[in-house]
Scaffold this active site. Structure first.
Site, PDB file in Angstrom:
ATOM      1  N   HIS A 307       0.845  -1.192   0.000  1.00 25.08           N
ATOM      2  CA  HIS A 307       0.000   0.000   0.000  1.00 25.08           C
ATOM      3  C   HIS A 307       0.876   1.235   0.000  1.00 25.08           C
ATOM      4  CE1 HIS A 307      -3.135   2.859   1.046  1.00 25.08           C
ATOM      5  NE2 HIS A 307      -3.960   1.952   0.570  1.00 25.08           N
ATOM      6  N   ASP A 364      -7.975  -4.828  -0.350  1.00 22.83           N
ATOM      7  CA  ASP A 364      -8.485  -5.450  -1.580  1.00 22.83           C
ATOM      8  C   ASP A 364      -8.213  -6.941  -1.635  1.00 22.83           C
ATOM      9  OD1 ASP A 364      -9.714  -3.308  -2.665  1.00 22.83           O
ATOM     10  OD2 ASP A 364      -7.904  -2.524  -3.577  1.00 22.83           O
TER      11      ASP A 364
HETATM   12  N1  CMC Z   1       4.302  -7.556  -5.104  1.00 19.69           N
HETATM   13  C1  CMC Z   1       5.655  -7.599  -5.177  1.00 19.69           C
HETATM   14  N2  CMC Z   1       6.466  -6.563  -4.933  1.00 19.69           N
HETATM   15  C2  CMC Z   1       5.890  -5.394  -4.603  1.00 19.69           C
HETATM   16  C3  CMC Z   1       4.492  -5.261  -4.493  1.00 19.69           C
HETATM   17  C4  CMC Z   1       3.686  -6.401  -4.757  1.00 19.69           C
HETATM   18  N3  CMC Z   1       2.367  -6.315  -4.654  1.00 19.69           N
HETATM   19  N4  CMC Z   1       4.182  -3.995  -4.142  1.00 19.69           N
HETATM   20  C5  CMC Z   1       5.352  -3.339  -4.023  1.00 19.69           C
HETATM   21  N5  CMC Z   1       6.383  -4.187  -4.302  1.00 19.69           N
HETATM   22  C6  CMC Z   1       7.827  -3.879  -4.205  1.00 19.69           C
HETATM   23  C7  CMC Z   1       8.292  -3.033  -5.377  1.00 19.69           C
HETATM   24  O1  CMC Z   1       8.763  -3.841  -6.454  1.00 19.69           O
HETATM   25  C8  CMC Z   1       9.390  -2.235  -4.721  1.00 19.69           C
HETATM   26  O2  CMC Z   1      10.520  -3.053  -4.575  1.00 19.69           O
HETATM   27  P1  CMC Z   1      11.999  -2.414  -4.679  1.00 19.69           P
HETATM   28  O3  CMC Z   1      12.104  -1.469  -3.506  1.00 19.69           O
HETATM   29  O4  CMC Z   1      12.911  -3.581  -4.566  1.00 19.69           O
HETATM   30  O5  CMC Z   1      12.075  -1.733  -5.992  1.00 19.69           O
HETATM   31  C9  CMC Z   1       8.858  -1.961  -3.308  1.00 19.69           C
HETATM   32  O6  CMC Z   1       7.979  -3.063  -3.040  1.00 19.69           O
HETATM   33  C10 CMC Z   1       8.092  -0.647  -3.169  1.00 19.69           C
HETATM   34  O7  CMC Z   1       7.078  -0.619  -4.187  1.00 19.69           O
HETATM   35  P2  CMC Z   1       6.474   0.712  -4.818  1.00 19.69           P
HETATM   36  O8  CMC Z   1       5.839   0.377  -6.137  1.00 19.69           O
HETATM   37  O9  CMC Z   1       7.519   1.789  -4.806  1.00 19.69           O
HETATM   38  O10 CMC Z   1       5.392   1.070  -3.752  1.00 19.69           O
HETATM   39  P3  CMC Z   1       4.257   2.133  -3.933  1.00 19.69           P
HETATM   40  O11 CMC Z   1       3.965   2.642  -2.588  1.00 19.69           O
HETATM   41  O12 CMC Z   1       4.574   3.112  -4.997  1.00 19.69           O
HETATM   42  O13 CMC Z   1       3.041   1.230  -4.510  1.00 19.69           O
HETATM   43  C11 CMC Z   1       1.149  -0.153  -4.643  1.00 19.69           C
HETATM   44  C12 CMC Z   1       1.977   0.808  -3.766  1.00 19.69           C
HETATM   45  C13 CMC Z   1      -0.187  -0.435  -3.938  1.00 19.69           C
HETATM   46  C14 CMC Z   1       0.834   0.487  -5.992  1.00 19.69           C
HETATM   47  C15 CMC Z   1       1.950  -1.466  -4.833  1.00 19.69           C
HETATM   48  O14 CMC Z   1       2.265  -2.052  -3.589  1.00 19.69           O
HETATM   49  C16 CMC Z   1       1.236  -2.476  -5.733  1.00 19.69           C
HETATM   50  O15 CMC Z   1       1.380  -2.408  -6.962  1.00 19.69           O
HETATM   51  N6  CMC Z   1       0.434  -3.412  -5.113  1.00 19.69           N
HETATM   52  C17 CMC Z   1      -0.331  -4.357  -5.879  1.00 19.69           C
HETATM   53  C18 CMC Z   1      -1.624  -3.695  -6.346  1.00 19.69           C
HETATM   54  C19 CMC Z   1      -2.616  -3.497  -5.218  1.00 19.69           C
HETATM   55  O16 CMC Z   1      -2.875  -4.405  -4.430  1.00 19.69           O
HETATM   56  N7  CMC Z   1      -3.220  -2.304  -5.178  1.00 19.69           N
HETATM   57  C20 CMC Z   1      -4.273  -1.972  -4.209  1.00 19.69           C
HETATM   58  C21 CMC Z   1      -3.861  -0.964  -3.227  1.00 19.69           C
HETATM   59  S1  CMC Z   1      -5.031  -0.844  -1.864  1.00 19.69           S
HETATM   60  C22 CMC Z   1      -6.437  -0.210  -2.549  1.00 19.69           C
HETATM   61  C23 CMC Z   1      -6.376   1.249  -2.751  1.00 19.69           C
HETATM   62  O17 CMC Z   1      -6.241   1.992  -1.751  1.00 19.69           O
HETATM   63  O18 CMC Z   1      -6.528   1.662  -3.900  1.00 19.69           O
END
Ligand code: CMC
Length: 428
Positions: A307, A364
């Site tokens: 998240h 989710d």
């Molecule tokens: N599976 C594997 N690796 C992940 C995931 C995941 N679901 N989410 C983040 N990471 C890793 C990412 O590769 C990165 O690794 P590194 O530091 O080695 O490069 C690290 O964790 C940080 O990720 P980020 O993309 O910089 O994190 P963010 O805060 O920008 O993204 C997110 C948050 C929700 C978009 C992301 O965690 C994601 O894509 N999750 C899966 C989709 C999901 O479940 N979305 C629903 C969110 S809750 C509902 C809402 O509020 O909308």
């Protein structure tokens, strides 16, 4: 004591005011930075940018706190109805008995959708995603209710628009599902409460009544409450920014629905089930998919994990996990996808990669599982999120309008070509 931040640019010091919120969150106010220095700030994805001050929702991602208008989400989910929470978000206080009765009465009065709009549904292909149908239909409301476009924004007209939106969204949502099945539409029944009415429009048939299971209606009520607001996320910021041009509320909400559709936002709940199905079809080897999620050369991510704001746990996930367990037990659901979900949750929670990055199951993850158990079709999951988030979007739009916030207009740092002369097409 009021604080000031200092910024040194080309050896010149500039003082910047610090804004402190009611929960002691601090922000450096850079709203006059460009005027006084010529510089802007850059923050892709707005990870450090406060777009507004807001009195609606407080969340602390480190401590896992979420409160609507000061009330903890745990208390609201345990005790309130979605209508009470909608009123709280939009009008700022919990309604007393009379206010609640008037509010619910007004919502019930507006549940029907204009008969002319029914014909729109016929034009959509049966496979049309209900989120696409929902956003188009909500946008069309502005053409049916032209008074909503009135730029002088008198509060009575706005209130009517708000009540119409809350009343009609479940009708549209259920009808887009019925349309996808090419089943006849079921009209709202106003003796039912908000969640029961939605379930009835989804699952009843003209030939057959639908017995509303209180366990299911209660789970839907909780899920809608948990999704009702989440401060300045992608869809809410979209609603505020569209509304900041003084676009009408229907158009602003329609844009929010589009933003919510994406798999990184509300679309994640649908993607969770699709992912579980993929793992199941592939033989159910959870470890293999966890390894794929960790592999930087593999685009696969575990949907429903991680998240942007919650870095310890998602308080909504905690509540919904409990509700999920209760519902699965009470309904006696036996589904191989749920077993995969449980294994995935366990493996990921114990794995260093996920622990180091604070990647926990988010709301989710569990809402996808619960909706599946409740027999809500997968493509409707994000629609359910939209129905829940509607009061939050409305509250945020209303707050922005009442605060007279300026039109949203970020800047950029240009990185393209310098000036160059046009070349005739024959010479390129
Ligand atoms: N599976 C594997 N690796 C992940 C995931 C995941 N679901 N989410 C983040 N990471 C890793 C990412 O590769 C990165 O690794 P590194 O530091 O080695 O490069 C690290 O964790 C940080 O990720 P980020 O993309 O910089 O994190 P963010 O805060 O920008 O993204 C997110 C948050 C929700 C978009 C992301 O965690 C994601 O894509 N999750 C899966 C989709 C999901 O479940 N979305 C629903 C969110 S809750 C509902 C809402 O509020 O909308």
């Amino acid at each position: 004591m009021s604080q000031t931040a200092k910024i040194v640019l080309n050896e010149n010091e500039h003082d910047l005011p610090v804004v402190t919120g009611s929960e002691n969150e601090n922000a450096i106010d850079i709203s006059k930075l460009r005027a006084s220095t010529g510089y802007i700030t850059i923050d892709p994805g707005y990870k450090n940018t406060g777009a507004t001050t807001s009195a609606i929702t407080f969340l602390d991602g480190e401590k896992g706190i979420l409160r609507y208008r000061g009330y903890p989400i745990e208390q609201l989910a345990a005790n309130a109805s979605f209508m009470e929470v909608a009123y709280l978000l939009i009008y700022g206080e919990l309604p007393n008995a009379v206010e609640l009765q008037l509010f619910e009465g007004s919502i019930k009065r507006h549940t029907l959708v204009h008969e002319d709009m029914k014909r729109f549904f016929e034009a959509y292909p049966a496979k049309a995603h209900p989120m696409g149908v929902l956003s188009s239909m909500v946008s069309s409301f502005a053409t049916f209710y032209p008074e909503s476009q009135n730029p002088d924004r008198n509060s009575e007209a706005i209130n009517l628009t708000i009540h119409r939106l809350i009343a009609k969204l479940p009708t549209l949502a259920a009808w887009s599902y019925k349309n996808s099945m090419r089943h006849p539409f079921m009209y709202p029944k106003n003796h039912l409460n908000y969640c029961e009415n939605f379930l009835n429009m989804m699952f009843a048939m003209p030939t057959e009544d639908y017995n509303i299971d209180p366990v299911i209606a209660d789970a839907i009520n909780k899920l809608l409450i948990l999704h009702a607001d989440h401060e300045q996320n992608c869809s809410t910021s979209t609603v505020r920014i569209v509304g900041s041009s003084q676009a009408n509320l229907y158009s602003s909400i329609s844009a929010g629905i589009c933003a919510l559709w994406g798999p990184l936002h509300g679309g994640a709940n649908q993607k969770v089930i699709e992912m579980l199905l993929k793992i199941h079809i592939d033989g159910g080897n959870v470890d293999k998919w966890v390894e794929k999620a960790k592999d930087k050369n593999d685009p696969f991510r575990l949907m429903g994990f991680g998240h942007r704001v919650y870095k310890n746990f998602d308080p909504r996930a905690k509540i919904i996990k409990k509700s999920c367990d209760d519902v699965l037990e009470k309904l006696g659901v036996d589904d191989p996808l749920l077993d995969i979900a449980k294994k995935l949750e366990k493996v990921a929670l114990e794995d260093e990669y996920f622990k180091e990055r604070n990647l926990y199951p988010n709301v989710d993850f569990y809402s996808g599982i619960i909706y599946k158990a409740l027999r809500i079709p997968t493509e409707m999951f994000t629609v359910m999120f939209a129905i829940g988030r509607l009061p939050g979007w409305i509250a945020q739009w209303k707050e922005m309008t009442e605060n007279g916030e300026p039109i949203g207009r970020p800047r950029q740092i240009y990185t393209g070509h310098g000036n160059r002369d046009y070349v005739d097409v024959a010479k390129r």
